[in-house]
Design a protein around this motif. Sequence first.
Motif, mmCIF file in Angstrom:
data_model
loop_
_atom_site.group_PDB
_atom_site.id
_atom_site.type_symbol
_atom_site.label_atom_id
_atom_site.label_comp_id
_atom_site.label_asym_id
_atom_site.label_seq_id
_atom_site.Cartn_x
_atom_site.Cartn_y
_atom_site.Cartn_z
ATOM 1 N N TYR A 135 0.824 -1.204 0.000
ATOM 2 C CA TYR A 135 0.000 0.000 0.000
ATOM 3 C C TYR A 135 0.863 1.262 0.000
ATOM 4 N N GLY A 137 -0.695 5.318 -1.479
ATOM 5 C CA GLY A 137 -1.914 6.112 -1.456
ATOM 6 C C GLY A 137 -3.146 5.248 -1.606
ATOM 7 N N SER A 138 -2.956 4.023 -2.087
ATOM 8 C CA SER A 138 -4.023 3.019 -2.173
ATOM 9 C C SER A 138 -3.396 1.667 -1.856
ATOM 10 N N THR A 169 0.287 7.848 1.815
ATOM 11 C CA THR A 169 0.150 6.604 2.553
ATOM 12 C C THR A 169 -1.239 6.544 3.159
ATOM 13 N N SER A 170 -2.013 5.541 2.800
ATOM 14 C CA SER A 170 -3.365 5.368 3.335
ATOM 15 C C SER A 170 -3.407 4.092 4.160
ATOM 16 N N ASP A 172 -5.627 3.298 6.280
ATOM 17 C CA ASP A 172 -6.989 2.762 6.353
ATOM 18 C C ASP A 172 -7.281 1.805 5.204
ATOM 19 N N GLU A 173 -6.802 2.142 3.993
ATOM 20 C CA GLU A 173 -7.024 1.247 2.848
ATOM 21 C C GLU A 173 -6.227 -0.046 3.008
ATOM 22 N N ASP A 200 0.758 8.939 7.711
ATOM 23 C CA ASP A 200 -0.561 8.599 7.188
ATOM 24 C C ASP A 200 -1.217 9.837 6.605
ATOM 25 N N HIS A 201 -1.576 9.774 5.324
ATOM 26 C CA HIS A 201 -2.213 10.899 4.657
ATOM 27 C C HIS A 201 -3.723 10.706 4.548
ATOM 28 N N SER A 202 -4.235 9.720 5.274
ATOM 29 C CA SER A 202 -5.683 9.518 5.331
ATOM 30 C C SER A 202 -6.141 9.833 6.754
ATOM 31 N N GLU A 203 -7.424 9.758 6.996
ATOM 32 C CA GLU A 203 -7.943 10.096 8.321
ATOM 33 C C GLU A 203 -8.743 8.968 8.952
ATOM 34 N N GLY A 204 -8.835 7.847 8.263
ATOM 35 C CA GLY A 204 -9.714 6.794 8.763
ATOM 36 C C GLY A 204 -9.016 5.561 9.267
#
Length: 344
Positions: A135, A137-138, A169-170, A172-173, A200-204
């Motif tokens: 992983y 960004g996805s 970097t996600s 969560d995915e 981490d560039h996501s929030e979940g």
Amino acid sequence: MELDEKIYLYLLFILPLLVLLFLYNQYWKRKKQHEFGDLELIKKLSPEKSIFKPVLKLVVLILALIGIILGLVNPKMGTKMETVKREGIDIVFAMDVSKSMLAEDVAPNRLDKSKQIVSQIINQLGNDRIGIVAYAGSAFPVLPITTDYGVAKMFLQSMNTEMVSSRGTSLDEAISLSATYFDDKSKTSKLLILISDGEDHSEGAETAAEEANKLGIKIITIGIGTEKGSTIPLKRNGIVESFQRDNNNEVVVTKLNEESLTTIAKATKGGYINGNDTKKVVEYIKNTLNTIQKTEFESTQMADFQSQFQWFLGFAFMLLFLDVFFLERKTNWVKKLNLFNEKQ
């Protein structure tokens, strides 16, 4: 069929070189004979010399070498497929392959360090099933759940920062995709080992971890990198050409974010460990696995694998033995057949 030592297959490249060397040698001999005198006269002076025998000796030598090489590779053949009962757990390795993993604040770099850790962990496993997710960004599925550790290591070593096109970097995915690897109906214990520098560039990520916890998945996070951080070298042919820059053209400094990784692990009652000391990480994972309940499951595999190297080596040595009796002079009984309508 299974090959034990595939690396020996590279020796097959020697065979074309032998053919070229033989052709050059024949050309050189003919050239020297032409310089010495008339070719027809030379043939009369050495009437017993065979044109066919050198070619035959070359063919025998090549076949013998092929037999030796295949013997070194050691092909194995199984007689049947059978269902084997094992006792273990299901483990998915989710590996960060974002550009930040090229940082060299741990040697040789974060990504290679991650590969070393996963490879060492696999060496400690027994009957557990494993899968691999990459992983950035996805998330991207690399290897589905399997008991074939050899294949897993092969896929592991091929992983790089180009296999996932999206940047960032996600986490969560990565967690969400890894969760799909596990069978919801199975009672087998489920473990996700997530390796990352924590950026981490996501929030979940925490929400995804909580959802994984509801599915009975425990997450262990391994942090790769240092708090001081490092720049991200961009190389071509092993030479640093530049460093990763952000949208403001500033050189990016990537740092280990242990807080985000610790939060993810706590959401599933798992654990976090700094991954800069491979030995400590492997020991930590080993101790954790000992506390997880093993479940019996079935896997299908080829049974009764048997080495076949002896047949190839036997064939090769038989040819080499026969080669001793192949002289470069004409064979009398073949000569009498006059297959090529030669003048007597």
